[in-house]
Design a protein around this motif. Structure first.
Motif, PDB file in Angstrom:
ATOM      1  N   TYR A  73       0.846  -1.195   0.000  1.00 42.19           N
ATOM      2  CA  TYR A  73       0.000   0.000   0.000  1.00 42.19           C
ATOM      3  C   TYR A  73       0.879   1.241   0.000  1.00 42.19           C
ATOM      4  N   GLY A  74       0.473   2.255  -0.760  1.00 37.85           N
ATOM      5  CA  GLY A  74       1.200   3.521  -0.747  1.00 37.85           C
ATOM      6  C   GLY A  74       0.209   4.656  -0.908  1.00 37.85           C
ATOM      7  N   LEU A  75       0.270   5.626  -0.012  1.00 38.04           N
ATOM      8  CA  LEU A  75      -0.697   6.719  -0.047  1.00 38.04           C
ATOM      9  C   LEU A  75      -0.017   8.071  -0.228  1.00 38.04           C
ATOM     10  N   LYS A  76      -0.464   8.806  -1.238  1.00 37.22           N
ATOM     11  CA  LYS A  76      -0.068  10.216  -1.339  1.00 37.22           C
ATOM     12  C   LYS A  76      -1.210  11.040  -0.779  1.00 37.22           C
ATOM     13  N   PRO A  77      -0.991  11.696   0.350  1.00 28.93           N
ATOM     14  CA  PRO A  77      -2.069  12.485   0.946  1.00 28.93           C
ATOM     15  C   PRO A  77      -2.375  13.744   0.121  1.00 28.93           C
ATOM     16  N   THR A  78      -3.489  14.384   0.457  1.00 26.80           N
ATOM     17  CA  THR A  78      -3.855  15.669  -0.148  1.00 26.80           C
ATOM     18  C   THR A  78      -2.703  16.654   0.036  1.00 26.80           C
ATOM     19  N   ALA A  89      13.034  19.749  -1.177  1.00 20.23           N
ATOM     20  CA  ALA A  89      12.021  19.935  -2.219  1.00 20.23           C
ATOM     21  C   ALA A  89      12.495  19.428  -3.573  1.00 20.23           C
ATOM     22  N   PHE A  90      11.574  18.797  -4.298  1.00 18.01           N
ATOM     23  CA  PHE A  90      11.782  18.540  -5.724  1.00 18.01           C
ATOM     24  C   PHE A  90      10.957  19.608  -6.452  1.00 18.01           C
ATOM     25  N   ALA A  91       9.639  19.583  -6.282  1.00 18.89           N
ATOM     26  CA  ALA A  91       8.773  20.608  -6.857  1.00 18.89           C
ATOM     27  C   ALA A  91       7.729  20.960  -5.793  1.00 18.89           C
ATOM     28  N   SER A  92       7.942  22.104  -5.158  1.00 13.96           N
ATOM     29  CA  SER A  92       7.174  22.434  -3.944  1.00 13.96           C
ATOM     30  C   SER A  92       5.665  22.495  -4.131  1.00 13.96           C
ATOM     31  N   SER A  93       5.185  22.774  -5.327  1.00 13.98           N
ATOM     32  CA  SER A  93       3.735  22.871  -5.470  1.00 13.98           C
ATOM     33  C   SER A  93       3.100  21.497  -5.670  1.00 13.98           C
ATOM     34  N   LEU A  94       3.933  20.446  -5.688  1.00  9.52           N
ATOM     35  CA  LEU A  94       3.419  19.094  -5.947  1.00  9.52           C
ATOM     36  C   LEU A  94       3.774  18.083  -4.856  1.00  9.52           C
ATOM     37  N   ASP A  95       4.912  18.283  -4.182  1.00 12.34           N
ATOM     38  CA  ASP A  95       5.439  17.274  -3.242  1.00 12.34           C
ATOM     39  C   ASP A  95       4.520  17.000  -2.051  1.00 12.34           C
ATOM     40  N   GLN A  96       4.385  15.747  -1.697  1.00 15.13           N
ATOM     41  CA  GLN A  96       3.772  15.339  -0.422  1.00 15.13           C
ATOM     42  C   GLN A  96       4.501  14.106   0.108  1.00 15.13           C
ATOM     43  N   ILE A  97       4.543  14.010   1.432  1.00 15.33           N
ATOM     44  CA  ILE A  97       5.119  12.817   2.072  1.00 15.33           C
ATOM     45  C   ILE A  97       3.970  11.877   2.418  1.00 15.33           C
ATOM     46  N   GLY A  98       4.208  10.582   2.310  1.00 16.56           N
ATOM     47  CA  GLY A  98       3.148   9.634   2.663  1.00 16.56           C
ATOM     48  C   GLY A  98       3.711   8.282   3.038  1.00 16.56           C
ATOM     49  N   PRO A  99       2.832   7.422   3.581  1.00 15.37           N
ATOM     50  CA  PRO A  99       3.281   6.110   4.081  1.00 15.37           C
ATOM     51  C   PRO A  99       3.182   4.953   3.079  1.00 15.37           C
TER      52      PRO A  99
END
Ligand code: GLN
Length: 374
Positions: A73-78, A89-99
């Motif tokens: 399972y891999g989740l990209k949060p909102t 940062a890679f691309a700040s308007s797109l990046d999110q951390i998730g589990p």
């Protein structure tokens, strides 16, 4: 207890973990195949049983695509749910951390912990978070609308991926969901080019700080110009250089209007398209990736082919939506086959609810050793 630091593509740029200065990560299910990327080390560690959970970062698919390739399972949060304080940062308007996890309970627990509001990240919203575990107890999808791409059967995607989507839709339908057709023509056509303009532009700007003076790799030099050239020339790998060149070009005076501004406009159209789709559906059930894990080295000489691996994940980042990928079945060659669930902003609960019904039908993810090593 943090037990390790996982391998990844350099600066999170890649879809196969072949662009790491530490060498490639292998897919635990078939060592000749890639684990996906860029967070391939995290996904592979969870699939191999080294750790029950791991974190990754997702700018265009780097959690969901390796999770699908490794059968976890891999989740990209909102965008804005999880603090990015401390993330390079890679691309700040797109990046999110998730589990990453092997079952939804672990996934929801990690999400609960990492999604606290944080004053250190101005993009992290100060909204009350729900109890994510509660969404896992529901047994029916009565009154719930699950959307799928009306043309997915005719798309150029692997047959086994199509089969997994059909199987997951059937599980949702049996649980009482109404299954509805949706279309995402703008995302399908402009998502990739839009992302590969905006993400490199942001990367070229944020990586400008790696000039050998304060951050990262530095080379002894006679003067400042030589210091910049040698540190950046010697420190960055080929994919990062490619992105910096693209990004600098699309932000240059001749490229700005033709490429960068157009991409920003296209991004707004992608956002609008999802808004409209979510007037009809609660959750979308899409492929996670167009193909099964590919062979190591197979696409390294053709970057555009690698970029295609994120066809279904990238539009979700452009719109800032949450997305989860999970394993539904195994291919005839024993490789995991995943699907993706996407919902409205901050509706991770709807994704977890749908995923838990699918999980109950197909079982949690296993390690390559078969059992659950927790
Ligand atoms: N594979 C995509 C890229 O190379 C996405 C990477 C990511 O999500 N970090 O840009």
């Amino acid at each position: 207890m943090v037990i390790g630091k996982a391998n990844m593509d350099e600066f999170a740029m890649g879809s196969s973990t072949e662009y790491s200065a530490f060498g490639p990560t292998l897919n635990p299910w078939d060592l000749s195949k890639v684990p996906g990327g860029s967070s391939g080390g995290s996904a592979a560690s969870v699939a191999a049983g080294y750790a029950p959970i791991a974190l990754g970062s997702d700018t265009g698919g780097s959690i969901r695509q390796p999770a699908a390739f490794c059968g976890v399972y891999g989740l990209k949060p909102t965008y804005g749910l999880v603090s990015r304080y401390g993330l390079v940062a890679f691309a700040s308007s797109l990046d999110q951390i998730g589990p990453f996890a092997r079952d939804l309970k672990d996934l929801a627990l990690v999400l609960q912990i990492i999604s606290e509001p944080d004053d250190c990240d101005a993009t992290c919203v100060r909204k009350e978070r729900p109890n994510y575990l509660e969404f896992l107890n529901e047994s029916s999808l009565e009154g719930f609308k699950v959307g799928y791409l009306s043309d997915y059967k005719s798309l150029e995607i692997d047959e086994e991926v199509k089969k997994a989507v059909t199987e997951a839709l059937k599980i949702c339908q049996d649980a009482g969901a109404e299954i509805i057709e949706v279309e995402l023509p703008i995302s399908a056509r402009y998502g990739l080019p839009c992302y590969y303009t905006i993400a490199p532009a942001e990367a070229s700007s944020s990586l400008a700080r790696f000039d050998g003076v304060r951050y990262g790799f530095s080379v002894e030099a006679e003067d400042l110009q030589e210091l910049y050239q040698k540190s950046r020339g010697g420190g960055f790998g080929p994919e990062v250089k490619r992105r910096i060149l693209i990004g600098t070009f699309v932000l240059s005076s001749s490229g700005y209007e033709t490429y960068y501004l157009q991409a920003q406009k296209a991004r707004q159209l992608v956002v609008k398209e999802f808004d409209e789709v979510f007037l009809k559906a609660d959750v979308l059930l899409l492929p996670a990736t167009p193909t099964l894990p590919f062979k190591r080295g197979e696409k390294i000489l053709d970057p555009v082919k690698v970029y295609m691996a994120d066809l279904f994940t990238i539009p979700v980042n452009l719109a800032g939506l949450p997305g989860l990928s999970m394993k539904v079945s195994s291919s005839s060659s024993g490789l995991p086959v995943g699907i993706q669930l996407v919902s409205k902003k901050f509706c991770e609960g709807d994704i977890l609810k749908t995923a838990s019904i699918i999980e109950r039908a197909v079982g949690p993810a296993t390690t390559i050793m078969g059992g659950d090593l927790k």
